[in-house]
Write an enzyme that holds these catalytic residues in place. Structure first.
Site, PDB file in Angstrom:
ATOM      1  CD  GLU A 181      -2.611   1.197   2.668  1.00 31.41           C
ATOM      2  OE1 GLU A 181      -3.645   1.877   2.730  1.00 31.41           O
ATOM      3  OE2 GLU A 181      -2.174   0.530   3.632  1.00 31.41           O
TER       4      GLU A 181
ATOM      5  CE  LYS B  34      -7.614   1.426   3.803  1.00 34.93           C
ATOM      6  NZ  LYS B  34      -6.283   1.799   4.353  1.00 34.93           N
TER       7      LYS B  34
ATOM      8  CB  CYS C 243      -4.496  -1.455   4.476  1.00 36.04           C
ATOM      9  SG  CYS C 243      -3.456  -1.630   5.958  1.00 36.04           S
TER      10      CYS C 243
END
Length: 293
Positions: free
Chosen positions: A41, A114, A151
Protein backbone atom coordinates in the site's frame (compact mmCIF):
# COMPACT_ATOMS: atom_id res chain seq x y z
CA UNK A 1 -0.45 -22.53 -13.69
CA UNK A 2 0.17 -18.79 -13.11
CA UNK A 3 2.48 -17.53 -10.39
CA UNK A 4 1.59 -14.75 -7.96
CA UNK A 5 4.41 -12.61 -6.54
CA UNK A 6 4.34 -10.39 -3.46
CA UNK A 7 6.89 -7.61 -3.16
CA UNK A 8 7.76 -6.75 0.44
CA UNK A 9 9.86 -3.59 0.66
CA UNK A 10 11.17 -0.73 2.76
CA UNK A 11 10.15 2.83 1.91
CA UNK A 12 12.12 6.04 2.27
CA UNK A 13 11.33 9.75 1.99
CA UNK A 14 12.69 9.72 -1.59
CA UNK A 15 10.05 9.03 -4.25
CA UNK A 16 12.51 7.96 -6.94
CA UNK A 17 14.26 5.59 -4.57
CA UNK A 18 10.96 3.88 -3.75
CA UNK A 19 9.95 3.66 -7.39
CA UNK A 20 13.34 2.20 -8.28
CA UNK A 21 12.99 -0.45 -5.56
CA UNK A 22 9.47 -1.32 -6.71
CA UNK A 23 10.63 -1.57 -10.33
CA UNK A 24 13.55 -3.80 -9.38
CA UNK A 25 11.26 -6.14 -7.44
CA UNK A 26 8.70 -6.32 -10.26
CA UNK A 27 11.47 -7.20 -12.70
CA UNK A 28 12.83 -9.86 -10.34
CA UNK A 29 9.35 -11.35 -9.93
CA UNK A 30 8.80 -11.46 -13.69
CA UNK A 31 12.22 -13.06 -14.21
CA UNK A 32 11.17 -15.78 -11.78
CA UNK A 33 7.97 -16.45 -13.69
CA UNK A 34 5.37 -14.27 -11.94
CA UNK A 35 2.22 -13.35 -13.87
CA UNK A 36 0.84 -11.03 -11.15
CA UNK A 37 2.96 -8.83 -8.86
CA UNK A 38 1.44 -7.16 -5.80
CA UNK A 39 3.25 -4.17 -4.25
CA UNK A 40 2.47 -2.76 -0.77
CA UNK A 41 0.00 0.00 0.00
CA UNK A 42 1.16 3.54 -0.89
CA UNK A 43 4.60 2.30 -1.90
CA UNK A 44 5.58 5.69 -3.32
CA UNK A 45 6.44 7.10 0.12
CA UNK A 46 6.76 6.44 3.81
CA UNK A 47 3.40 5.84 5.47
CA UNK A 48 2.47 9.51 5.85
CA UNK A 49 -0.91 8.95 7.63
CA UNK A 50 0.92 8.32 10.90
CA UNK A 51 0.41 12.07 11.46
CA UNK A 52 -1.96 14.75 10.20
CA UNK A 53 0.11 17.06 7.98
CA UNK A 54 -1.43 19.26 5.31
CA UNK A 55 1.74 19.24 3.19
CA UNK A 56 1.28 15.52 2.52
CA UNK A 57 -1.67 16.25 0.23
CA UNK A 58 0.98 17.21 -2.33
CA UNK A 59 1.60 13.45 -2.75
CA UNK A 60 -1.84 13.03 -4.36
CA UNK A 61 -2.36 13.15 -8.13
CA UNK A 62 -5.13 12.64 -10.67
CA UNK A 63 -5.20 9.28 -12.44
CA UNK A 64 -4.95 10.93 -15.85
CA UNK A 65 -1.43 12.17 -16.38
CA UNK A 66 -0.22 10.59 -13.13
CA UNK A 67 3.52 11.20 -12.60
CA UNK A 68 4.55 7.55 -12.15
CA UNK A 69 1.69 5.16 -12.93
CA UNK A 70 2.51 5.46 -16.62
CA UNK A 71 5.98 4.02 -16.17
CA UNK A 72 4.50 1.00 -14.37
CA UNK A 73 1.97 0.56 -17.17
CA UNK A 74 4.90 0.42 -19.56
CA UNK A 75 6.66 -2.03 -17.24
CA UNK A 76 3.58 -4.28 -17.12
CA UNK A 77 3.38 -4.24 -20.91
CA UNK A 78 7.11 -4.94 -21.31
CA UNK A 79 7.13 -7.85 -18.87
CA UNK A 80 3.62 -9.18 -19.55
CA UNK A 81 2.59 -9.02 -15.88
CA UNK A 82 -0.52 -7.80 -14.10
CA UNK A 83 0.19 -4.95 -11.65
CA UNK A 84 -2.39 -3.78 -9.07
CA UNK A 85 -0.87 -0.38 -8.16
CA UNK A 86 -1.63 1.46 -4.92
CA UNK A 87 -1.57 5.26 -5.16
CA UNK A 88 -2.79 8.44 -3.46
CA UNK A 89 -5.50 9.68 -5.81
CA UNK A 90 -6.80 13.22 -6.18
CA UNK A 91 -10.14 13.58 -7.96
CA UNK A 92 -11.40 17.15 -8.06
CA UNK A 93 -11.48 18.25 -4.43
CA UNK A 94 -11.64 14.66 -3.13
CA UNK A 95 -8.75 12.40 -2.13
CA UNK A 96 -8.75 8.61 -2.13
CA UNK A 97 -6.52 5.71 -1.16
CA UNK A 98 -6.78 3.83 -4.46
CA UNK A 99 -5.56 0.91 -6.55
CA UNK A 100 -5.32 1.01 -10.34
CA UNK A 101 -5.56 -2.46 -11.87
CA UNK A 102 -3.05 -2.62 -14.73
CA UNK A 103 -3.42 -5.63 -17.00
CA UNK A 104 -0.50 -7.43 -18.63
CA UNK A 105 -0.86 -5.28 -21.78
CA UNK A 106 -0.44 -2.07 -19.78
CA UNK A 107 -4.09 -1.02 -19.84
CA UNK A 108 -5.70 0.39 -16.68
CA UNK A 109 -8.82 -1.76 -16.30
CA UNK A 110 -10.24 0.42 -13.55
CA UNK A 111 -9.68 1.93 -10.12
CA UNK A 112 -10.78 0.74 -6.69
CA UNK A 113 -11.04 3.31 -3.89
CA UNK A 114 -10.54 2.07 -0.33
CA UNK A 115 -13.91 1.52 1.35
CA UNK A 116 -12.99 1.29 5.03
CA UNK A 117 -10.89 4.20 6.30
CA UNK A 118 -9.19 3.77 9.70
CA UNK A 119 -8.92 6.59 12.21
CA UNK A 120 -6.73 6.26 15.26
CA UNK A 121 -3.25 6.87 16.65
CA UNK A 122 -0.68 5.97 14.00
CA UNK A 123 -3.35 5.46 11.32
CA UNK A 124 -4.85 8.93 10.75
CA UNK A 125 -6.29 8.08 7.35
CA UNK A 126 -9.61 9.91 7.75
CA UNK A 127 -7.64 13.17 7.69
CA UNK A 128 -6.42 12.35 4.17
CA UNK A 129 -8.89 10.04 2.44
CA UNK A 130 -12.55 10.25 1.54
CA UNK A 131 -14.43 6.97 1.95
CA UNK A 132 -14.21 5.13 -1.35
CA UNK A 133 -17.12 5.52 -3.75
CA UNK A 134 -16.10 2.93 -6.35
CA UNK A 135 -17.80 -0.03 -4.73
CA UNK A 136 -16.01 -3.35 -4.68
CA UNK A 137 -14.24 -4.11 -7.94
CA UNK A 138 -13.33 -7.40 -9.63
CA UNK A 139 -11.47 -7.41 -12.94
CA UNK A 140 -10.95 -10.08 -15.58
CA UNK A 141 -7.22 -9.93 -16.26
CA UNK A 142 -4.93 -12.01 -18.42
CA UNK A 143 -4.34 -14.20 -15.35
CA UNK A 144 -7.89 -14.55 -14.00
CA UNK A 145 -10.52 -12.66 -12.06
CA UNK A 146 -8.83 -10.54 -9.40
CA UNK A 147 -10.45 -8.63 -6.55
CA UNK A 148 -8.65 -5.97 -4.54
CA UNK A 149 -9.09 -4.55 -1.05
CA UNK A 150 -6.72 -2.14 0.66
CA UNK A 151 -5.27 -2.73 4.15
CA UNK A 152 -8.12 -2.00 6.62
CA UNK A 153 -10.56 -3.52 4.10
CA UNK A 154 -8.90 -6.87 4.75
CA UNK A 155 -10.34 -7.08 8.27
CA UNK A 156 -13.95 -7.03 7.05
CA UNK A 157 -15.53 -10.34 5.99
CA UNK A 158 -18.21 -8.39 4.12
CA UNK A 159 -15.56 -7.00 1.75
CA UNK A 160 -14.13 -10.41 0.97
CA UNK A 161 -17.56 -11.97 0.46
CA UNK A 162 -18.66 -9.16 -1.86
CA UNK A 163 -15.53 -9.65 -3.96
CA UNK A 164 -16.12 -13.40 -4.08
CA UNK A 165 -19.78 -13.01 -5.03
CA UNK A 166 -18.63 -10.69 -7.83
CA UNK A 167 -16.51 -13.56 -9.12
CA UNK A 168 -13.04 -12.95 -7.66
CA UNK A 169 -10.77 -15.98 -7.75
CA UNK A 170 -7.91 -14.23 -5.93
CA UNK A 171 -8.23 -11.56 -3.22
CA UNK A 172 -5.28 -9.15 -3.17
CA UNK A 173 -4.56 -6.76 -0.31
CA UNK A 174 -1.81 -4.14 -0.57
CA UNK A 175 -1.03 -3.31 3.05
CA UNK A 176 0.77 -0.99 5.44
CA UNK A 177 0.53 -2.37 8.98
CA UNK A 178 2.93 -2.65 11.87
CA UNK A 179 3.54 -1.85 15.49
CA UNK A 180 0.70 -0.17 17.33
CA UNK A 181 1.20 3.17 19.14
CA UNK A 182 1.59 3.38 22.95
CA UNK A 183 -2.14 4.13 23.29
CA UNK A 184 -2.83 0.54 22.21
CA UNK A 185 -0.75 -0.94 25.02
CA UNK A 186 1.04 -4.20 24.23
CA UNK A 187 -1.27 -5.16 21.37
CA UNK A 188 0.47 -7.10 18.59
CA UNK A 189 -1.89 -7.48 15.65
CA UNK A 190 0.23 -9.65 13.34
CA UNK A 191 -1.38 -12.99 14.17
CA UNK A 192 -4.90 -11.50 14.17
CA UNK A 193 -4.18 -9.80 10.84
CA UNK A 194 -3.23 -13.07 9.20
CA UNK A 195 -6.03 -15.09 10.80
CA UNK A 196 -8.67 -12.67 9.50
CA UNK A 197 -7.49 -13.12 5.92
CA UNK A 198 -7.02 -16.88 6.23
CA UNK A 199 -10.67 -16.94 7.28
CA UNK A 200 -11.59 -15.12 4.07
CA UNK A 201 -9.75 -17.79 2.07
CA UNK A 202 -11.58 -20.61 3.84
CA UNK A 203 -15.05 -19.03 3.77
CA UNK A 204 -14.79 -18.04 0.11
CA UNK A 205 -12.63 -20.94 -1.14
CA UNK A 206 -10.28 -18.60 -2.96
CA UNK A 207 -6.65 -17.52 -2.85
CA UNK A 208 -5.80 -14.60 -0.56
CA UNK A 209 -2.58 -12.57 -0.50
CA UNK A 210 -1.29 -9.51 1.35
CA UNK A 211 1.86 -7.51 0.51
CA UNK A 212 3.09 -5.48 3.48
CA UNK A 213 5.95 -3.05 3.93
CA UNK A 214 8.81 -3.63 6.34
CA UNK A 215 11.25 -1.48 8.27
CA UNK A 216 11.17 1.49 10.63
CA UNK A 217 9.35 4.67 9.59
CA UNK A 218 9.14 7.55 12.05
CA UNK A 219 7.41 6.09 15.13
CA UNK A 220 6.29 2.80 13.61
CA UNK A 221 7.94 -0.50 12.71
CA UNK A 222 6.12 -2.30 9.90
CA UNK A 223 6.11 -6.01 10.60
CA UNK A 224 6.30 -7.49 7.12
CA UNK A 225 5.06 -11.09 7.10
CA UNK A 226 3.50 -10.72 3.67
CA UNK A 227 1.86 -14.03 2.79
CA UNK A 228 -0.21 -16.04 0.34
CA UNK A 229 -2.70 -18.72 1.29
CA UNK A 230 -4.62 -21.07 -0.93
CA UNK A 231 -8.35 -21.73 -1.22
CA UNK A 232 -8.27 -24.01 1.87
CA UNK A 233 -6.46 -21.42 4.02
CA UNK A 234 -3.10 -23.21 3.88
CA UNK A 235 -0.16 -20.81 3.69
CA UNK A 236 1.88 -21.20 0.52
CA UNK A 237 4.52 -18.55 1.24
CA UNK A 238 5.33 -16.08 4.02
CA UNK A 239 8.06 -13.49 4.52
CA UNK A 240 9.94 -12.77 7.72
CA UNK A 241 9.58 -9.43 9.46
CA UNK A 242 12.79 -7.97 7.99
CA UNK A 243 12.68 -9.60 4.56
CA UNK A 244 12.87 -7.30 1.54
CA UNK A 245 12.28 -9.06 -1.74
CA UNK A 246 9.82 -11.23 -3.63
CA UNK A 247 7.67 -14.18 -2.56
CA UNK A 248 6.10 -16.47 -5.15
CA UNK A 249 3.26 -18.96 -5.12
CA UNK A 250 1.54 -21.03 -7.81
CA UNK A 251 -2.18 -20.44 -8.40
CA UNK A 252 -4.17 -23.49 -9.51
CA UNK A 253 -7.32 -21.57 -10.37
CA UNK A 254 -9.06 -24.54 -12.00
CA UNK A 255 -8.60 -26.70 -8.89
CA UNK A 256 -9.90 -23.82 -6.78
CA UNK A 257 -13.03 -23.49 -8.94
CA UNK A 258 -13.80 -27.18 -8.58
CA UNK A 259 -13.19 -27.13 -4.84
CA UNK A 260 -15.28 -23.97 -4.39
CA UNK A 261 -18.26 -25.45 -6.21
CA UNK A 262 -18.00 -28.67 -4.24
CA UNK A 263 -17.88 -26.93 -0.84
CA UNK A 264 -21.29 -25.38 -1.49
CA UNK A 265 -20.74 -22.08 0.31
CA UNK A 266 -22.19 -20.16 -2.62
CA UNK A 267 -24.92 -22.73 -3.22
CA UNK A 268 -26.18 -22.61 0.36
CA UNK A 269 -26.00 -18.87 0.95
CA UNK A 270 -29.25 -17.20 2.14
CA UNK A 271 -29.10 -13.54 1.02
CA UNK A 272 -32.78 -13.18 1.95
CA UNK A 273 -31.77 -13.54 5.62
CA UNK A 274 -28.84 -11.14 5.59
CA UNK A 275 -30.81 -7.90 5.88
CA UNK A 276 -29.21 -6.98 9.24
CA UNK A 277 -25.88 -6.62 7.41
CA UNK A 278 -27.38 -3.63 5.59
CA UNK A 279 -27.92 -1.77 8.88
CA UNK A 280 -25.56 -0.34 11.50
CA UNK A 281 -27.31 -1.82 14.53
CA UNK A 282 -28.78 -5.02 13.08
CA UNK A 283 -32.39 -3.86 13.27
CA UNK A 284 -34.73 -3.86 10.31
CA UNK A 285 -36.69 -0.64 9.91
CA UNK A 286 -39.74 0.33 7.93
CA UNK A 287 -39.45 3.46 5.82
CA UNK A 288 -41.86 5.26 8.21
CA UNK A 289 -39.79 4.33 11.26
CA UNK A 290 -36.65 5.60 9.58
CA UNK A 291 -38.22 8.90 8.55
CA UNK A 292 -39.19 7.88 5.02
CA UNK A 293 -42.45 8.86 3.35
Amino acid sequence: MPKLALAQMRMTEALEENLATATRLVREAARRGAAVVLLPELFQSVYFPQLEREECFALAHELEGHPFLGRFQALARELGVVLPLSFFERAGQAHFNSVAMVDADGRVLGVYRKSHIPDGPGYEEKFYFNPGDSGFQVWTTRVGRLGVGICWDQWFPESARCLAVLGAEVLLYPTAIGSEPPEAGSLDTKAMWQRAMVGHAVSNSCYVAAANRTGREQDASFYGHSFVCDYTGAKLAEADADFEGVLLADLDLEAARTFRAGMGFFRDRRPDLYGPLLTLDGRRRTRAASGGT
